[in-house]
Design a protein around this motif. Structure first.
Motif, short mmCIF file in Angstrom:
data_model
loop_
_atom_site.label_atom_id
_atom_site.label_comp_id
_atom_site.label_asym_id
_atom_site.label_seq_id
_atom_site.Cartn_x
_atom_site.Cartn_y
_atom_site.Cartn_z
N ASP A 72 0.81 -1.22 0.00
CA ASP A 72 0.00 0.00 0.00
C ASP A 72 0.85 1.28 0.00
O ASP A 72 0.46 2.30 -0.56
N ARG A 119 -2.87 -7.60 -0.08
CA ARG A 119 -3.40 -6.40 -0.72
C ARG A 119 -3.15 -6.37 -2.22
O ARG A 119 -3.79 -5.60 -2.93
N VAL A 124 -7.86 -8.72 -0.65
CA VAL A 124 -8.35 -7.68 -1.56
C VAL A 124 -9.88 -7.68 -1.52
O VAL A 124 -10.50 -8.75 -1.55
N ARG A 135 -11.69 -12.87 -4.51
CA ARG A 135 -10.72 -13.95 -4.75
C ARG A 135 -11.42 -15.15 -5.36
O ARG A 135 -12.64 -15.19 -5.39
N GLY A 139 -10.35 -10.44 -8.38
CA GLY A 139 -9.15 -9.96 -7.71
C GLY A 139 -8.30 -9.14 -8.65
O GLY A 139 -8.68 -8.85 -9.79
N THR A 140 -7.13 -8.79 -8.15
CA THR A 140 -6.23 -7.88 -8.86
C THR A 140 -5.88 -8.37 -10.26
O THR A 140 -5.68 -7.57 -11.17
#
Lengths: 259, 259
Positions: A72, A119, A124, A135, A139-140
């Protein structure tokens, strides 16, 4: 297509090195962009520790929390940030490695341990009565495709449904589902070369042709139909698969694949 | 009892550090000998490469063959030889680690990759029409007992039979069967602490008491009943489990457990 190849073998003149080189030339030849993370050549640090989190490392160290704070605040080490950036750049991620003791070599496990920080790859999204984070399908890294290209020393029968090592799909499940699908990637069926310890020239030629075909069809290959976490198949927060969704008699890891 | 504890966590003041310390004090308090391989404190090299095999490393490098030659000629690096010697000294081997991405941290995977060389942990014994090496129940480490002591961040329901992560027994199978039973060790049921990320003092007290009980009964706990490779359950050389040996409906990794 923008492809990241994460490659883990100590010998460039190995079967794994050849398959990685073939992926680069095949994809570039088809007009795609390719970047390679050659972990041995990069002298990749495998062991996650406090040094990875800079000023975000607390005492005592809390790996999950501190890695998330370092993510972060942008204080992760440059090597880790570079890999995260490559993952965000890519739409397709290939992993080329030998199966050592039924999973990835340590250097590649260390790439996961260090790059897939809190993160970024877990922890997340919203946790509530109806969601348990973004997830397993979200997610990312959602929207990206991943594929494992694996060499195994033993013959295929040892990894078949009744083979002594267990089925290859089950051995790869923690990577497919737990590592790749977890932060949102769609996972394509793996490319596996068996009998890697005793290949003839013809065996290699056949494997290379099979790999080329897989590379040229990456964009149209159907992913493994893992079940998304937050769309009704699982009770929340127990994350227990609801009864009756699976074909009769299916158990174990296979429960988490639809159809 | 002579116990080796292989411990992998970067923070001494962690749950894993506490469980490792408790194992040492409990076993020593009961009159047993204990040695600890604290991989982070030892700055254990995780990634296997040519430097591990000294003058036995060929060009190009062949990991299996070269590691076996280095073992046979005594040219493995001192750190690896020391671990092999500890394994031969021990009658019981405990592994204490957090589950990171559904398996061991990279530093512990690297302990396996580097210490479990060819000719020591695999590639041992006769290969013929009726035997396929001394492995899965036989081998260099036969007669020893092994146990995984694992902490998992998530709650137990996520790792249950229908849990989203898959059953813990299946996640640990490649370690239990593929890493520990493979060179001949008897594998005891694992000790698992769930919800490790949010433990209360009472939770810790309960976990510690459970761990103490397991430690004090190591010698009498029944191992997991994996099927030995060379005693009739498998066809050779396909190493396919013969039909009809398993309870009705059993599939996957569970096939390789008797009864």
């Amino acid at each position: 297509m923008k492809t990241l190849i994460v490659y883990a073998h100590p010998e460039p003149r190995s079967l794994n090195g050849s398959l990685k080189d073939l992926a680069v030339s095949t994809l570039e030849g088809a007009g795609h962009q390719v970047r390679v993370s050659d972990l041995y050549a990069m002298d990749w640090k495998a062991s996650a520790d406090a040094a990875d989190y800079g000023t975000a490392a607390s005492r005592p160290l809390k790996v999950a929390r501190d890695s998330g704070r370092a993510f972060d605040t942008g204080t992760l080490t440059p090597d880790v940030r570079a890999e995260q950036e490559k993952l965000l750049w890519a739409d397709t991620v290939l992993f080329q490695f030998p199966l050592w003791w039924y999973t990835v070599p340590a250097i590649l496990k260390g790439w996961v341990d260090r790059v897939f920080t809190h993160r970024f790859a877990y922890g997340v999204g919203e946790h509530s009565g109806t969601r348990y984070g973004d997830r397993f399908g979200e997610g990312t890294l959602a929207g990206r495709r991943a594929l494992l290209s694996v060499t195994a020393g033993g013959p295929e029968s040892h990894y078949a449904a009744r083979g002594i090592n267990g089925p290859m799909d089950d051995l790869l499940f923690p990577l497919h589902h737990g590592v790749l699908y977890h932060p949102g990637m769609d996972v394509l069926p793996p490319f596996v070369v068996y009998g890697a310890d005793r290949m003839t020239a013809q065996d290699y030629s056949d494997a290379a042709e099979g790999w080329r075909q897989r590379l040229l069809t990456l964009g149209t290959t159907e992913p493994i139909a893992f079940r998304p976490q937050n769309h009704g198949d699982y009770e929340i927060p127990s994350l227990r698969l609801r009864e009756g969704l699976e074909p009769a008699g299916r158990t174990g890891f296979g429960l988490h694949v639809r159809g």
